[in-house]
Design an enzyme around this catalytic site. Sequence first.
Site, PDB file in Angstrom:
ATOM      1  N   LYS A   1       0.829  -1.212   0.000  1.00 21.27           N
ATOM      2  CA  LYS A   1       0.000   0.000   0.000  1.00 21.27           C
ATOM      3  C   LYS A   1       0.863   1.261   0.000  1.00 21.27           C
ATOM      4  O   LYS A   1       0.639   2.181  -0.791  1.00 21.27           O
ATOM      5  CB  LYS A   1      -0.938  -0.035   1.216  1.00 21.27           C
ATOM      6  CG  LYS A   1      -1.829   1.189   1.365  1.00 21.27           C
ATOM      7  CD  LYS A   1      -3.022   0.906   2.249  1.00 21.27           C
ATOM      8  CE  LYS A   1      -2.737   0.890   3.729  1.00 21.27           C
ATOM      9  NZ  LYS A   1      -2.364   2.204   4.316  1.00 21.27           N
TER      10      LYS A   1
ATOM     11  N   GLY B   1      -4.752   7.958   5.458  1.00 18.28           N
ATOM     12  CA  GLY B   1      -3.857   8.907   6.115  1.00 18.28           C
ATOM     13  C   GLY B   1      -2.660   9.220   5.237  1.00 18.28           C
ATOM     14  O   GLY B   1      -2.201  10.376   5.168  1.00 18.28           O
TER      15      GLY B   1
ATOM     16  N   ARG C   1      -8.168  12.240  12.533  1.00 18.52           N
ATOM     17  CA  ARG C   1      -6.728  11.963  12.663  1.00 18.52           C
ATOM     18  C   ARG C   1      -5.917  13.266  12.621  1.00 18.52           C
ATOM     19  O   ARG C   1      -6.219  14.170  11.850  1.00 18.52           O
ATOM     20  CB  ARG C   1      -6.290  10.979  11.569  1.00 18.52           C
ATOM     21  CG  ARG C   1      -6.948   9.629  11.783  1.00 18.52           C
ATOM     22  CD  ARG C   1      -6.578   8.629  10.731  1.00 18.52           C
ATOM     23  NE  ARG C   1      -5.180   8.222  10.804  1.00 18.52           N
ATOM     24  CZ  ARG C   1      -4.627   7.375   9.947  1.00 18.52           C
ATOM     25  NH1 ARG C   1      -5.358   6.862   8.956  1.00 18.52           N
ATOM     26  NH2 ARG C   1      -3.363   7.042  10.065  1.00 18.52           N
TER      27      ARG C   1
ATOM     28  N   ASP D   1       1.991  -1.317  11.966  1.00 22.39           N
ATOM     29  CA  ASP D   1       0.683  -1.727  11.450  1.00 22.39           C
ATOM     30  C   ASP D   1       0.380  -3.205  11.728  1.00 22.39           C
ATOM     31  O   ASP D   1      -0.741  -3.657  11.525  1.00 22.39           O
ATOM     32  CB  ASP D   1       0.594  -1.453   9.939  1.00 22.39           C
ATOM     33  CG  ASP D   1       0.690   0.038   9.640  1.00 22.39           C
ATOM     34  OD1 ASP D   1       0.413   0.848  10.558  1.00 22.39           O
ATOM     35  OD2 ASP D   1       1.050   0.396   8.508  1.00 22.39           O
TER      36      ASP D   1
ATOM     37  N   ARG E   1      -7.385  -3.215   9.462  1.00 28.89           N
ATOM     38  CA  ARG E   1      -6.485  -4.132  10.183  1.00 28.89           C
ATOM     39  C   ARG E   1      -7.194  -4.786  11.377  1.00 28.89           C
ATOM     40  O   ARG E   1      -6.885  -5.921  11.741  1.00 28.89           O
ATOM     41  CB  ARG E   1      -5.204  -3.407  10.607  1.00 28.89           C
ATOM     42  CG  ARG E   1      -4.485  -2.808   9.399  1.00 28.89           C
ATOM     43  CD  ARG E   1      -3.010  -2.728   9.490  1.00 28.89           C
ATOM     44  NE  ARG E   1      -2.497  -1.944   8.361  1.00 28.89           N
ATOM     45  CZ  ARG E   1      -2.221  -2.435   7.154  1.00 28.89           C
ATOM     46  NH1 ARG E   1      -2.393  -3.715   6.916  1.00 28.89           N
ATOM     47  NH2 ARG E   1      -1.780  -1.643   6.191  1.00 28.89           N
TER      48      ARG E   1
HETATM   49  O1  SPQ Z   1      -2.479   5.521   5.332  1.00 29.12           O
HETATM   50  P1  SPQ Z   1      -2.910   5.196   6.707  1.00 29.12           P
HETATM   51  O2  SPQ Z   1      -4.401   5.269   6.826  1.00 29.12           O
HETATM   52  O3  SPQ Z   1      -2.222   6.029   7.755  1.00 29.12           O
HETATM   53  O4  SPQ Z   1      -2.500   3.655   6.946  1.00 29.12           O
HETATM   54  C1  SPQ Z   1      -1.763   2.932   7.947  1.00 29.12           C
HETATM   55  C2  SPQ Z   1      -2.282   1.448   7.867  1.00 29.12           C
HETATM   56  O5  SPQ Z   1      -2.497   0.767   8.861  1.00 29.12           O
HETATM   57  O6  SPQ Z   1      -2.409   0.984   6.743  1.00 29.12           O
HETATM   58  C3  SPQ Z   1      -1.898   3.471   9.370  1.00 29.12           C
HETATM   59  F1  SPQ Z   1      -3.072   3.520   9.812  1.00 29.12           F
HETATM   60  O7  SPQ Z   1      -0.379   2.824   7.584  1.00 29.12           O
HETATM   61  C4  SPQ Z   1       0.585   3.902   7.651  1.00 29.12           C
HETATM   62  C5  SPQ Z   1       1.645   3.566   8.695  1.00 29.12           C
HETATM   63  O8  SPQ Z   1       1.092   3.339   9.953  1.00 29.12           O
HETATM   64  C6  SPQ Z   1       1.209   4.049   6.296  1.00 29.12           C
HETATM   65  C7  SPQ Z   1       2.493   4.808   6.304  1.00 29.12           C
HETATM   66  C8  SPQ Z   1       3.069   5.270   5.025  1.00 29.12           C
HETATM   67  O9  SPQ Z   1       2.724   4.739   3.946  1.00 29.12           O
HETATM   68  O10 SPQ Z   1       3.931   6.175   5.076  1.00 29.12           O
HETATM   69  C9  SPQ Z   1       3.190   5.058   7.461  1.00 29.12           C
HETATM   70  C10 SPQ Z   1       2.697   4.664   8.798  1.00 29.12           C
HETATM   71  O11 SPQ Z   1       2.123   5.799   9.424  1.00 29.12           O
HETATM   72  P2  SPQ Z   1       2.994   6.877  10.247  1.00 29.12           P
HETATM   73  O12 SPQ Z   1       1.968   7.757  10.894  1.00 29.12           O
HETATM   74  O13 SPQ Z   1       3.770   6.098  11.221  1.00 29.12           O
HETATM   75  O14 SPQ Z   1       3.810   7.617   9.308  1.00 29.12           O
END
Ligand code: SPQ
Length: 429
Positions: free
Chosen positions: A23, A95, A123, A316, A389
């Site tokens: 993803k 996010g 968020r 995650d 998840r």
């Molecule tokens: O995109 P989103 O909704 O934030 O997705 C998540 C997930 O579980 O799929 C978190 F909820 O993954 C993020 C991950 O936790 C994806 C990501 C990235 O692609 O850069 C980084 C992580 O978040 P963070 O806040 O630690 O940068």
Amino acid sequence: MSSKVLQYNNPTLVGEITVPGDKSISHRSVMFGSIAKGKTTVSGFLLGEDCLSTIDCFKKLGVEIEVDGTNVSIESPGMDGWAEPTEVLYTGNSGTTTRLMLGILSGTKLHTVMTGDASIGKRPMRRVADPLRLMGAQIAGRENGQFTPLAIQGGTLQAIDYTMPVASAQVKSAVLLAGLRANGTTIVRESEVSRDHTERMLRQFGAEIDVTDGIVSFKGGQTLTGTHVNVPGDISSAAFFLVAGSITQGSRIVLENVGVNETRDGILEVLKKMGAKMTVQVDDENAAEPTATITIETSELTGTTVGGSIIPRLIDEIPIIALLATQANGKTIIKDAEELKVKETNRIDAVVNELKKLGANIEATDDGMIIEGPTPLTGGALKTYGDHRIGMMGAVAALVAKGAVELDDADCIAVSYPTFFEHVEKLLK
Ligand code: SPQ
């Protein structure tokens, strides 16, 4: 939103699957391909709802994007040729889309408005808006830019030297993507290393970026050139089957083409430490994003402690690690994981509440959870909180539960793993 009742009778999981594309890397392939002038092709793209939201946003900016199965082709006039969108950019549940686009859009000449679903609306966005504002970005939103909808008036940016208050690849990436358009060299300092797909992909698109001892330096004004991106399978999706294979009886699952970037592979370290019968055969460790074939078998597991610098490498995977721990002998402590509170839902509360309903011995702490195992799990009615998840954690729990597990919303799983239930069916023996 549709509910789903899952009842399995002591299932065995046997066979091979290839999990869908990563993803994080899929999002970035569309973002970078849209920033670059010319043509970019992507293979192995994840057709999850989150990544489709990213495609939709760039189409609204005038980028031509075609999807043919898991192949995507992007034809862009380059960032300076993007059109000012007449519609709001909708980032859905993602996010990554929201935060990285904030960084990208800050350095354009465009006025844009972004919003997402109810979960995105809760968020925190100041973690990205604040450093971007230090660079000169103009961002407005509820509670001073903390929550969507967000309005961005693009303009001239100055490089900053930024020390990250939390380990977050989204914050780091947003600052670096704004840094692409900034005057001067942007520096990002990480105390714990977060996933580095942005840094790797910047290189793939021809940019120069230096990473030394957790300090990322990136000179503004560089141009990106369209290229081919090969997206590996998502280790965060594979994690559900790694756990399913290790806790169901008589199982043996082979997972092919799994991305094993060292900033993402914490789950493999935890499985090994807990005694999982697992082999990892790396395909090409020099690839832009290395991949491996992973084989997992039913295992006798022991509890462990998960904390410190490994947390960003498996953030995650914590919901599914918590389920794994309910089937392991002894105590598992998960700590230093406060970040779980600001994901699609508060994942500490969600995991603890839902696994308790199935009879798990699990307690929440301020920064994680403590699990005593092994406990036989019962059936029950679970909430997913619209979080993919948590939904998949519940579905894997159903494989070992004595009784039916009902998920209130199984559709949310399509955010990252639209073929999840097909893969479960394929492996069931
Ligand atoms: O995109 P989103 O909704 O934030 O997705 C998540 C997930 O579980 O799929 C978190 F909820 O993954 C993020 C991950 O936790 C994806 C990501 C990235 O692609 O850069 C980084 C992580 O978040 P963070 O806040 O630690 O940068």
